[in-house]
Enzyme design. Structure first.
Site, PDB file in Angstrom:
ATOM      1  N   LYS A   1      -4.299  -6.880   3.418  1.00  0.00           N
ATOM      2  CA  LYS A   1      -4.397  -5.581   2.398  1.00  0.00           C
ATOM      3  C   LYS A   1      -5.852  -5.249   1.838  1.00  0.00           C
ATOM      4  CE  LYS A   1      -2.870  -2.642  -0.479  1.00  0.00           C
ATOM      5  NZ  LYS A   1      -3.768  -2.378  -1.678  1.00  0.00           N
TER       6      LYS A   1
ATOM      7  N   SER B   1       0.599  -1.144  -0.008  1.00  0.00           N
ATOM      8  CA  SER B   1       0.023  -0.005   0.053  1.00  0.00           C
ATOM      9  C   SER B   1       0.842   1.187  -0.151  1.00  0.00           C
ATOM     10  CB  SER B   1      -0.834   0.039   1.187  1.00  0.00           C
ATOM     11  OG  SER B   1      -1.701   1.170   1.302  1.00  0.00           O
TER      12      SER B   1
ATOM     13  N   GLU C   1     -10.017   2.054   3.451  1.00  0.00           N
ATOM     14  CA  GLU C   1      -9.814   3.026   2.920  1.00  0.00           C
ATOM     15  C   GLU C   1     -10.879   3.744   2.205  1.00  0.00           C
ATOM     16  OE1 GLU C   1      -7.642   3.532  -1.501  1.00  0.00           O
ATOM     17  OE2 GLU C   1      -6.277   2.686   0.327  1.00  0.00           O
TER      18      GLU C   1
ATOM     19  N   HIS D   1      -7.643  -3.507   4.668  1.00  0.00           N
ATOM     20  CA  HIS D   1      -6.960  -2.145   4.471  1.00  0.00           C
ATOM     21  C   HIS D   1      -7.560  -1.316   3.587  1.00  0.00           C
ATOM     22  CE1 HIS D   1      -4.387   0.753   2.310  1.00  0.00           C
ATOM     23  NE2 HIS D   1      -3.897   1.050   3.508  1.00  0.00           N
ATOM     24  N   ASN D   2      -7.820  -1.918   2.319  1.00  0.00           N
ATOM     25  CA  ASN D   2      -8.431  -1.295   1.091  1.00  0.00           C
ATOM     26  C   ASN D   2     -10.282  -0.817   1.372  1.00  0.00           C
ATOM     27  OD1 ASN D   2      -6.084  -1.454  -0.086  1.00  0.00           O
ATOM     28  ND2 ASN D   2      -6.974  -1.885  -1.998  1.00  0.00           N
TER      29      ASN D   2
END
Length: 478
Positions: free
Chosen positions: A182, A128, A189, A185-186
């Protein structure tokens, strides 16, 4: 020259990671399907470190020291499988294949199992930070076996972002754990950007504050508890004026947001895990709705709003800040809850404090509050939900009155705030003593004999709805 790592796939992300590796003292073998990209990289940046030019995968493999480490940076999906199929016959037992793209974690689990059967290591790595992070230091989330991390970990840690000298790279867990983290995480986001957008809309459409003035507001917010990369760049975007028209930049951009799939994957995975990521889900749906331009045009002509006239409170800007902070906390809480559910489902030993530490620099959701999230999960008394950590319980309690006012005002003004409102509903759902799910269970039992539990005794029960409505115990027709 014997290279320490090879990179195949030299689009911007692959090229920048290769340059990052070379800048940090590693000899990097370069390969791309079209040799022109390899030569362009060498011509423009060949003086940044030691590179080995290769034209074929065989040359790439032959140029590497053993055990070979090969980083694949191609489009997720079938292209990754294609490269793996071409590579594996050329490799020796113990060699390590690394996928640094945004692959789905289930694909990573499958690939890891397949390559393990051939005595090869497969490492799915979440990266990232975008193009700049890839070059200057990203947040890195590697999965795969612990043995493979011993070979690639030091290299990844060296090129990662640093937070007070600590690398934002740790071994996450086996098989697809890195890509799963990940993905979450997105998802966070997505929600983070949507609540920022909702705050902007409330300040613009509700309070009439123009983008240039909002840029100063967001800049001020970035100096406090909301301090984060996304708040910082929000101020930058809102302060930008379009050269062509002289209008605020945000006014000349089409209000239709795209997506590459990771947010959608997060929501689908959350549904499969039974993890209530309602705020994240609403952020994905908000993008989907924004893209339905034809329907939106028709709706603007046909659907009545009946908006009310609302006198805004004197401290409306501060109310929006508090609602934004509370909703932001909920997106992290939902993401972490999803990580906890996934750890139980897939047998991963996810260390939540370490994962939070990886997001403190280099990545898109880096924020000051991650230090407090780390502390919440570092000790023995880890909260069942992030919102139950004492620091956040107190912080969100102070924001709740403003949060309610903002959502109420938005509804009256006809300003959609799907993540603000869904996050507040999640908070209320957690704290309410009784939820209407009791009625849901009664309905399910009536139409489908799905049974229910009682609050006053153990066991499973069914009411004979079509007969005398007596209750029987132990019936389970499904």
């Amino acid at each position: 020259m014997s290279a320490q790592i090879g990179v195949t796939g030299l689009a911007v992300m692959g090229a920048n990671l290769a340059r990052n590796l070379a800048r940090n003292g590693y000899t990097v073998a370069l390969h791309n399907r079209s040799i022109e990209k390899t030569d362009a990289l060498l011509e423009e940046h060949g003086d940044e470190g030691d590179f080995v030019r290769t034209e074929t995968l065989q040359e790439l493999v032959d140029s590497l020291e053993k055990p070979r480490r090969i980083l694949i940076m191609v489009k997720a999906g079938a292209p990754v499988d294609s490269v793996i199929e071409q590579l594996t016959p050329l490799l020796d037992p113990g060699d390590i294949v690394i996928d640094g793209g945004n692959s789905h974690f289930e694909h990573t689990r499958r690939r890891e199992a397949t390559l393990a059967g051939q005595d090869l290591h497969f490492v799915g790595v979440g990266v990232s930070g975008g193009e700049e992070g890839a070059l200057l230091g990203p947040s890195i989330m590697p999965g795969g076996s612990r043995e493979s991390y011993d070979w690639v970990g030091p290299m990844l840690e060296k090129i990662s972002a640093k937070y007070h000298g600590e690398p934002c790279c740790r071994w996450i867990g086996t098989d697809g754990a890195g890509h799963f983290v990940k993905m979450v995480h997105n998802g966070i986001e997505y929600a983070d950007m949507q609540v920022i957008g909702e705050a902007f809309d409330l300040l613009r459409s509700g309070a009439g504050i123009e983008p240039q003035d909002q840029a100063r507001i967001f800049s001020d917010w970035n100096a406090g508890t909301l301090s984060s990369y996304l708040i910082e760049i929000t101020a930058e975007v809102l302060g930008h004026t379009d050269d062509r028209t002289g209008k605020p930049f945000v006014d000349v951009v089409v209000d239709s947001a795209g997506q590459k799939g990771t947010g959608r994957w997060t929501v689908v995975s959350a549904l499969e895990l039974g993890s209530p990521t309602s705020g994240i889900a609403e952020s994905v749906f908000a993008r989907a709705l924004s893209s339905q331009q034809d329907q939106r045009v028709l709706a603007q002509e046909s659907l009545a709003g009946h908006e009310a006239t609302v006198e805004l409170p004197e401290n409306f800007v501060e109310d929006v800040r508090l609602a934004l902070y509370a909703s932001k906390l909920v997106s992290y809480a939902q993401g972490i809850d999803m990580l906890t559910a996934a750890a139980a489902e897939y047998g991963w030993e996810l260390k939540l404090d370490e994962i939070a530490s990886l997001w403190r620099a280099g990545c898109i959701i880096r924020a000051e509050l991650l230090d407090d999230i780390m502390k919440a999960y570092a000790g023995k008394d880890r909260p069942a939900n992030l919102l139950l950590a004492p620091a956040f319980t107190e912080a969100i309690a102070g924001a709740v009155p403003a949060w309610r006012r903002v959502v109420s005002i938005a509804v009256q003004l006809g300003i959609p705030v799907p993540v603000f409102s869904a996050s507040l509903a999640y908070y209320d759902g957690l704290r309410r003593e009784r939820l209407p799910a009791a009625l849901t269970q009664g309905l399910r039992d009536l139409f489908g004999a799905h049974t229910y539990n009682r609050v006053d005794t153990e066991g499973t029960f069914h009411t004979m709805w079509g007969a005398d409505r007596s209750e029987v115990e132990g019936v389970d027709t499904h």
